[in-house]
Design an enzyme around this catalytic site. Structure first.
Site, PDB file in Angstrom:
ATOM      1  N   ASP A 119      34.262   9.100 -36.244  1.00  0.00           N
ATOM      2  CA  ASP A 119      33.022   8.554 -35.682  1.00  0.00           C
ATOM      3  C   ASP A 119      33.054   7.035 -35.550  1.00  0.00           C
ATOM      4  OD1 ASP A 119      31.765  10.993 -35.315  1.00  0.00           O
ATOM      5  OD2 ASP A 119      30.881  11.001 -37.317  1.00  0.00           O
ATOM      6  N   SER A 159      25.490  12.669 -42.810  1.00  0.00           N
ATOM      7  CA  SER A 159      26.129  13.955 -43.106  1.00  0.00           C
ATOM      8  C   SER A 159      25.560  14.576 -44.380  1.00  0.00           C
ATOM      9  CB  SER A 159      27.641  13.776 -43.258  1.00  0.00           C
ATOM     10  OG  SER A 159      28.233  13.384 -42.050  1.00  0.00           O
ATOM     11  N   GLN A 215      32.559  20.047 -38.855  1.00  0.00           N
ATOM     12  CA  GLN A 215      31.405  20.836 -38.431  1.00  0.00           C
ATOM     13  C   GLN A 215      31.740  22.319 -38.348  1.00  0.00           C
ATOM     14  OE1 GLN A 215      29.943  19.092 -34.805  1.00  0.00           O
ATOM     15  NE2 GLN A 215      29.080  17.317 -35.837  1.00  0.00           N
ATOM     16  N   GLY A 234      24.341  17.044 -32.860  1.00  0.00           N
ATOM     17  CA  GLY A 234      25.376  18.067 -32.847  1.00  0.00           C
ATOM     18  C   GLY A 234      25.617  18.641 -34.230  1.00  0.00           C
TER      19      GLY A 234
END
Length: 453
Positions: free
Chosen positions: A326, A29, A176, A101
């Site tokens: 996740d 990230s 996101q 993504g």
């Protein structure tokens, strides 16, 4: 985008006790955001410890396509010469996001407030993932979208400058979506606000502030209001990327469930919006100790001492789900080895990840003899109380569905299996954790890598 499929299987068998020290690679990230923000800064930024997985490299290539000069020196440090907010160039070709993504959704936010058009393409897995949750708020800011059926890739985004500042309340917890809106707000006159009812990972807020964006965060009865004043100039930075807690999770769970294990996972980022898994594993009785706590690049980091533990079942509270979204595939494996019945629900988001992670994990766990109940939003798992999974002499075949976390979770399950586990394709692991097999080998568990077929 359709690509030919050449599967590369991985075989995982019952392992001896795991021991030693391993250094987990950079956080995915933070790596994505470091490349994007450095490319939008004016001047040269330096990034050390960048995760060099396929997903992050797709972000680097996309920013190059829009004008940034990005290179790696002989010492492994990345140099990024930014073009400045508002100065991105029109990409000449489609931006190939591979399996990422995060890259896709955040970069759509970047493009949305620039006067350019970009087409996003990806692999078979990414092309199945819905993008409507991104296009909806960005359309309110003036961006235009043309997509495949179901708001899926390939998708063409035409940005608008000046874009329209908005106040947007997130309908579902999504770092996101939040990040895409904030990145669009960077080049939008006025104040863009995101209202976040449930906290999600806050790397974007931390890093935007660090690069000089005019950003503020208010909290009111648990609701976070993030405001960004557009058109500020970003300043170049020297970023040191901490280790990825999502990658470390596989090593930590393996240490907890493989009998006799005693290991240390170094350099693990412990941002409170990302560390929910470790809270849950400790609550299950996992022997995890934080050594040498410190701060790296503005993020809390520690080395994790992990010892084999007799895990107890757990019920995961909904409030902690966003901080470990996740990590649920590998938590399912831990629950399968625990004593008692674990309830893991409130996870509907898992059905629209790289695969339907609820259905795929349920299928694989059942193949390993685990008793479970599949719900619309999660799993109820009856653990084995430390008994090995599967049957002696019976190899279990698992389909990874092009999902890196599925592949790695069942590779860990194979280490406590009676007959071994074959994962049909290890290639997705390269998207986020290219040294996965190497680190397990250093700890004493060697996976068998099949030939391309």
């Amino acid at each position: 985008m359709t690509r030919p499929v050449h599967a590369c299987p991985l075989v995982s068998r019952k392992a001896p006790p795991l021991s030693g020290k391993v250094h987990v690679p950079g956080d995915k990230s933070i790596s994505h955001r470091a490349l994007m923000l450095s490319a939008l800064a004016v001047g040269e930024s330096f990034v050390e410890g960048l995760l060099e997985g396929e997903d992050v490299l797709a972000t680097a290539e996309a920013m190059r396509s829009m004008g940034a000069d990005i290179r790696k020196d002989e010492k492994g440090c990345w140099h990024i010469h930014g073009v400045g907010v508002g100065s991105l160039l029109q990409p000449q070709n489609a931006l190939d996001m591979g399996n990422s993504g995060t890259s896709t959704r955040l970069l759509m936010g970047v493009v949305a407030s620039h006067p350019i058009t970009a087409t996003f393409i990806g692999d078979a897995s990414l092309s199945k993932r819905p993008m409507g949750r991104i296009s909806t708020p960005l359309s309110l800011m003036g961006a235009r979208f043309s997509a495949a059926e179901g708001n899926r890739l390939p998708m063409t985004v035409t940005g608008l400058y000046p874009a329209i500042p908005i106040e947007y309340r997130l309908p579902v917890a999504s770092a996101q979506v939040k990040s895409a809106i904030l990145l669009a707000g960077l080049n939008t006159p006025g104040i863009t606000r995101v209202i976040e009812p449930v906290p999600t990972r806050d790397h974007s807020e931390r890093m935007l502030k660090g690069y000089g964006a005019n950003l503020s965060v208010e909290e009111n009865d648990g609701v976070r209001i993030i405001s960004i004043h557009g058109e500020a100039e970003l300043k170049p930075q020297h970023i040191i990327v901490p280790g990825d807690p999502s990658s470390a999770a596989f090593l930590v769970v393996a240490g907890l469930i493989v009998p006799g294990s005693d290991l240390i996972v170094e350099n693990v980022g412990l941002n409170p919006t990302r560390s929910g898994l470790y809270t849950m594993l400790k609550a299950m009785g996992g022997q995890i100790e934080y050594l040498n706590p410190r701060e790296v690049g503005g993020e809390p980091v520690a080395d994790l001492s992990v010892k084999y533990s007799h895990l107890k079942a757990i019920d995961v509270p909904p409030s902690i789900v966003p901080s470990m979204i996740d990590e649920f595939p590998i938590l399912f494996i831990a629950a399968a080895m625990a004593e008692g019945k674990s309830t893991l629900q409130g996870l509907a988001e898992l059905r629209v990840k790289e695969s339907d992670r609820i259905a795929v994990m349920a299928e694989g766990l059942k193949a390993l003899g685990v008793s479970l109940e599949e719900k619309e939003d999660g799993l109820i798992i009856e653990g084995s109380a430390g008994e090995g999974l599967g049957q002696k002499g019976k190899m279990v075949s698992i389909a990874a569905h092009l999902d890196h976390r599925i592949a790695m979770s069942f590779a860990v399950a194979g280490l406590v299996s009676e007959g071994g586990v074959t994962i049909d394709d290890r290639r997705p692991i390269m998207t986020s954790f290219p040294v996965f097999g190497q680190l397990f080998k250093e700890l004493g568990a060697e996976f068998e890598m099949g030939l391309v077929k």
